[in-house]
Design an enzyme around this catalytic site. Structure first.
Site, PDB file in Angstrom:
ATOM      1  CB  VAL A  34     -21.708   4.574 -12.928  1.00 52.07           C
ATOM      2  CG1 VAL A  34     -22.326   3.488 -12.062  1.00 52.07           C
ATOM      3  CG2 VAL A  34     -20.254   4.804 -12.572  1.00 52.07           C
TER       4      VAL A  34
ATOM      5  CE1 TYR B  97     -18.963  -1.746 -24.008  1.00 57.18           C
ATOM      6  CE2 TYR B  97     -18.245  -1.048 -26.185  1.00 57.18           C
ATOM      7  CZ  TYR B  97     -19.219  -1.140 -25.227  1.00 57.18           C
ATOM      8  OH  TYR B  97     -20.476  -0.658 -25.495  1.00 57.18           O
TER       9      TYR B  97
ATOM     10  N   GLY C  46     -35.954   2.821 -24.721  1.00 58.12           N
ATOM     11  CA  GLY C  46     -34.965   2.643 -23.640  1.00 58.12           C
ATOM     12  C   GLY C  46     -34.890   3.901 -22.803  1.00 58.12           C
TER      13      GLY C  46
ATOM     14  CG  PHE D 141     -38.831  -5.189 -20.579  1.00 53.49           C
ATOM     15  CD1 PHE D 141     -40.150  -5.350 -20.214  1.00 53.49           C
ATOM     16  CD2 PHE D 141     -38.148  -6.302 -21.028  1.00 53.49           C
ATOM     17  CE1 PHE D 141     -40.782  -6.583 -20.299  1.00 53.49           C
ATOM     18  CE2 PHE D 141     -38.757  -7.544 -21.126  1.00 53.49           C
ATOM     19  CZ  PHE D 141     -40.082  -7.679 -20.753  1.00 53.49           C
TER      20      PHE D 141
ATOM     21  CB  THR E  57     -32.091   3.444 -16.504  1.00 57.18           C
ATOM     22  OG1 THR E  57     -32.007   2.483 -17.562  1.00 57.18           O
ATOM     23  CG2 THR E  57     -33.061   2.935 -15.448  1.00 57.18           C
TER      24      THR E  57
END
Ligand code: NAD
Length: 397
Positions: free
Chosen positions: A273, A234, A47, A73, A50
């Site tokens: 963010v 959450y 991962g 990905f 980003t």
């Protein structure tokens, strides 16, 4: 071509290669401006393109000089369709790593599959021998189970009862009430399958079995807790169940890794963010208020500051890794400070469409969101023609 942001719901469907490069370079500059990290030598980042995974990769490579294998990905450009931001970020990362003489390899594909795990293992054997750090930073909407072929889709919903609270449309600044209906058992199970710890365990098992983890290797995955106002959607919702599973998995992996002198941890990170967090209802309004309060107190951090602190003050600080009573690493310590949370909660009750700019940093949220895709970055000419076809050096045949 001239590349402008285009939106479909909360997703930006275009990305700007020069803006992405600029954002990656800024993260690299931040790390280089800080004392070196006495960290990993060879790291596998799952991962890596980003958000927190990219920042972890940058700290490992440019803070500690580590060789890295990054897995993600992402989609390359095709015709006049731009690549995804993570593609451009990785191209920029590899370019900067090559300039600095730091080895960086990447694999683009489905990290949940057995195939990609095998490819990664072969690449590690051939190019690195072994790795001493495995970062697991996937955030995915779907997972095909590698053994059964079942397709799982994660949902972000409360459990037990519907949840109503404030939310903001950060494009228009409109504050409204949103009601999210509760998940059923099937949706809970699916979300645990996608975002829980099973795949992390499959990775560590496969790496251990292949003998590609160095003695003392550590593995880390990321979680979030946050304040009570977001708990129903959450931490006590479907995604929270998945995080419970991830955190329980860390204990099992820790026991397995201790056999080679290593450890596994979960780090609880700050709300920021990213492409994943902006899609969660309620959370963007909380983040906008949090940004404002933390910036006013001079305590604001982005992904790179968080990951630098995780590496230097927790994982590689030299002593035993500090954890809370549940065994979790807390790098959300500043976010969760009483004075910060008290102030955010007061503002939460008061905020509406009229006073949004006064009470929150909605502009900072919006700007950070655009910057995820390489837009609104300082020093980039967005009217200029750019070539969207950017290659990731290590993925060239
Ligand atoms: P992100 O969306 O920025 O990054 C997700 C990464 O996963 C990307 O590199 C993407 O390419 C990769 N990926 C997705 N599906 C894949 C697949 N099938 N195969 C290979 N790669 C795939 O997300 P993020 O916000 O950085 O989240 C990373 C982790 O950090 C998650 O566990 C998240 O829950 C956690 N976290 C996030 C926040 C936050 O506020 N953003 C806070 C605390 C913890």
């Amino acid at each position: 071509m001239v590349i402008k942001p285009k939106f479909r719901g909360f997703i930006c469907t275009t990305a700007h290669p020069e803006g992405c490069e600029r954002e990656v370079r800024q993260q690299i500059e931040f790390v280089k401006s800080k004392p070196a990290v006495n960290g990993p030598k060879k790291a596998l980042i799952i991962g890596a393109s980003t958000g927190y995974g990219l920042a972890s990769r940058i700290v490992a490579a440019f803070g500690a000089g580590a060789e890295t294998l990054g897995i993600f990905f992402e989609r390359p450009s095709s015709g006049n369709r731009t690549a995804t931001a993570g593609w451009y970020n990785t191209a920029a990362f590899e370019k900067a790593a090559a300039e600095a003489g730091i080895k960086a390899l990447s694999l683009n594909g489905d990290a949940f599959s057995d195939e990609l795990k095998q490819q990664a293992i072969e690449l590690i054997k051939r190019e690195f021998g072994q790795v001493d750090l495995v970062v697991y930073s996937l955030a995915a909407p779907k997972r095909v189970h590698p053994k059964t072929g079942e397709l799982f889709s994660s949902v972000i919903k409360p459990i037990g009862q519907a949840f109503t609270n404030k939310t903001v449309d950060f494009h228009t600044g409109e504050v409204s009430e949103v009601t999210i209906e509760p998940a059923n058992e099937e949706e809970i199970r699916h979300t645990i399958q996608v975002m829980g710890g099973e795949d992390w365990e499959m990775w560590v098992d496969a790496l251990l079995e292949a003998g590609v983890l160095a003695d003392g290797a550590i593995s880390i995955a990321y979680s979030y807790i946050g304040p009570e106002i977001t708990h129903p959607v959450y931490r006590e919702g479907t995604i929270g169940r998945a995080k419970d599973h991830l955190e329980a998995t860390a204990k099992e992996l820790d026991a397995k890794l201790q056999k080679i002198g290593g450890h596994a941890w979960v780090s609880v990170n700050k709300a920021l963010v990213t492409q994943s967090s902006s899609a969660i209802p309620v959370v963007p309004l909380y983040i906008s208020l949090l940004y404002r309060v933390m910036k006013e107190k001079g305590l604001h951090e982005g992904c790179i500051e968080q990951m630098y602190r995780l590496f230097t003050e927790r994982l590689y600080a030299g002593g035993p890794v500090p954890v809370d009573e549940k065994g979790l690493i807390r790098i959300d310590d500043l976010e969760m400070r009483d004075d910060i949370q008290r102030e955010v909660l007061e503002r939460w009750h008061a905020v509406n469409g009229e006073n949004l700019n006064e009470l929150s940093d909605i502009e900072g949220f919006r700007r950070d969101f655009f910057r995820l895709f390489g837009f609104e970055s300082d020093g980039v000419d967005y009217e200029a023609d750019v070539n969207p076809d950017v290659k990731i050096p290590s993925l060239q045949e």
